[in-house]
Enzyme design. Structure first.
Site, PDB file in Angstrom:
ATOM      1  N   TYR A  70      -6.112  29.069  52.642  1.00 16.37           N
ATOM      2  CA  TYR A  70      -5.251  29.156  53.822  1.00 16.37           C
ATOM      3  C   TYR A  70      -5.897  29.981  54.935  1.00 16.37           C
ATOM      4  CZ  TYR A  70      -1.700  30.456  57.119  1.00 16.37           C
ATOM      5  OH  TYR A  70      -1.034  30.658  58.299  1.00 16.37           O
ATOM      6  N   GLY A  77      -0.092  28.293  59.497  1.00 15.78           N
ATOM      7  CA  GLY A  77       1.343  28.072  59.466  1.00 15.78           C
ATOM      8  C   GLY A  77       1.687  26.692  58.966  1.00 15.78           C
TER       9      GLY A  77
END
Length: 547
Positions: A70, A77
């Site tokens: 991530y 997001g």
């Protein structure tokens, strides 16, 4: 550049040494450092530095496996469902910073920016964020050269951390944007060049590491917390001076009363006031009321010279200021944990060779701490405003002049012209109302945002900014109150002051004289508020109070 080469690392006083990444930074130390940059010495803990290197190595190893990570090889997001090639990792970090440069409102003060920089560097130096030592060292060097980013105050929802505000910090490190250098505005590139520093090109995860944390709200929080502690001391002095000015009952603060309800803050506030009033020639004790012969009244009802109890705003002061002191106790604990935490996402664990996704960027603890602090501070402001109302009103001030105006013979040309503290009391009432208005909890206003990825947010930054403002307002109320109390004891006779209250009185009188005629007093308020905020008043009283 080493920290020992900093132009601010030495001075007339011994340097304040801060070791980052060692989990030893305290709220008080962070606030002190932000306000005393010329005496600051900052280094990174040796073990923490090794963890930083190991986390970067782990980051690069995982990227090489093409594992989706991530914010490193994925979008941000709601866009985390898109896996990007490793070749795009650097540009991804640049874009992250660029699209968040949309803050609004006034720029945060340099001391807030410094506190933010120190806290962010400390959190990243712990070694679990996948960011190079050289990037954190540049942040440290900017701090030591007093190169501070211009950070708009508005734009953070407090999760994922302070994305918008901290982008201005990250942008500075890349040589972009505008900064202040010892108060002078210039470009970041020019400031870095003049200091012999080189901007960085952020690698994978590093932009996210810099902005995905709670350091901006924490910057406001540590400063508001330190200021609140000084404000509590000023409130206790104000209560003691009010007791003397009103010829009040110092027995209200006797330990025999407060030991029966032993909240630590209440005990501490009462002990301070009781000690400050020791030996006072103006305040009485429980037996101070006059005792006429009962036979002088046919019905056996005695008209005392005055009531044996003072109004609640005086008598119950430790129950108000004590709440602030007890609030500060746990606020310190929460902030000490927050500013020594890894609060970005993802977290790299060099020991296990793993990466973890979570939500440590959520500013819930800072938010609730600041919502609570601002309420406790505003209540103290209300207390002091009520005491001030007693001092200026001839119905309650036991023989003092109306509005504490100077005494004049009725046949002089100045009779009736001077209004003393009438305007000051109006100003204090307005300041108190504004502080009370801001006590609504910001943390109650979570708003789902960012395509419902950030569907529960802390609003911690708004709470911290509110706390800053409430503390400023109440410090001004306290300044007006102290000036009025000193005026009142001068009208009464300052020779009767206790030794403890005299210490505070004399410090105030060193800076502001007795009001012998109507004059502007805005600069007086600013001066005394400055004495409170700087800790000078606390230091003057320290030898005379219980710790």
């Amino acid at each position: 550049m080493s920290t020992t080469d900093s132009p601010h690392a030495s001075g007339g006083r011994p340097a304040s040494a801060v070791v980052l990444g060692s989990d030893t930074l305290t709220t008080d130390a962070a606030a002190t450092a932000a306000r005393n940059i010329e005496n600051l010495d900052v280094s990174i803990d040796t073990e923490a530095a090794a963890r930083m290197d190991a986390s970067v190595k782990l980051r690069d190893t995982l990227i090489a496996t093409h594992q989706p990570i991530y914010g490193v090889t994925t979008g941000f997001g709601d866009s985390a469902r898109f896996h990007l090639s490793a070749e795009k990792a650097v540009q991804l970090q640049r874009n992250l910073i660029t699209y968040h440069l949309n803050g609004t409102g006034p720029a945060a003060s340099p001391e807030v920016a410094r506190a933010t920089m120190l806290v962010r560097a400390n959190c990243l130096a712990r070694g679990y964020s996948g960011i190079r030592r050289s990037v954190v060292q540049l942040l440290i060097d900017c701090l030591l050269h007093d190169i501070t980013p211009l950070i708009p105050e508005r734009g953070s929802v407090g999760a994922s951390g302070d994305l918008v505000p901290l982008c201005y910090l990250a942008d500075m490190l890349t040589g972009s944007g505008d900064v202040l250098v010892r108060g002078r505005r210039t470009s970041a590139g020019e400031a870095l060049s003049s200091a012999g520093l080189k901007p960085v090109v952020l690698e994978a995860k590093e932009g996210l590491a810099l902005i995905n944390g709670t350091s901006f709200m924490s910057g406001f929080a540590v400063l508001a917390t330190e200021d609140s502690a000084h404000l509590a001391m000023a409130a206790d002095l104000g209560t003691a001076l009010t007791t003397e000015a009103l010829l009040g009952n110092r027995g209200h603060f006797h330990p025999a009363i407060h030991s029966q309800k032993p909240h630590p803050g209440q005990l501490r506030s009462a002990a301070r006031i009781h000690t400050l009033l020791a030996g006072s020639g103006l305040s009485g004790d429980e037996t101070a009321a006059s005792r006429p012969d009962p036979a002088t009244h046919a019905e056996g009802v005695i008209a005392l010279g005055r009531a044996v109890q003072d109004p609640y705003s005086v008598r119950c002061a430790p129950h108000v200021t004590g709440v602030l002191l007890d609030t500060l106790s746990w606020v310190h604990q929460w902030l000490d944990t927050e500013i020594n935490s890894t609060n970005d996402n993802p977290v790299f664990d060099p020991e296990t060779g793993s990466v973890h996704n979570g939500g440590n960027f959520y500013g819930g603890h800072v938010g609730l701490a600041m919502d609570s602090l601002k309420l406790a501070v505003a209540s103290v402001g209300d207390l002091l405003d009520r005491q001030l109302a007693l001092l200026v009103d001839t119905r309650f001030n036991h023989g003092l002049t109306p509005n504490l105006a100077p005494r004049w013979d009725e046949d002089t040309t100045s009779a009736g012209l001077n209004h003393g503290f009438k305007g000051m009391q109006i100003a204090a009432s307005a300041l108190t109302a504004e502080a009370l208005k801001l006590t609504g909890p910001a943390t109650a206003h979570s708003r789902s945002t960012e395509a419902h990825n950030q569907d529960k947010v802390s609003m911690g930054t708004i709470a911290a900014r509110d706390a800053r403002t409430v503390v400023e307002l109440v410090s001004e109320v306290a300044a007006i109150h102290l000036l009025a109390a000193c005026q009142a004891v001068d009208l009464r006779d300052s020779a009767g002051l206790a030794e403890g209250t005299r210490a505070g009185y004399e410090l105030i009188r060193e800076h502001v004289p007795f009001v012998d005629r109507d004059r502007r007093m805005d600069t007086d308020v600013a001066t005394i508020a400055g004495l409170i905020r700087s800790g000078a008043l606390t230091e003057a009283l320290r030898p005379h109070v219980v710790a």
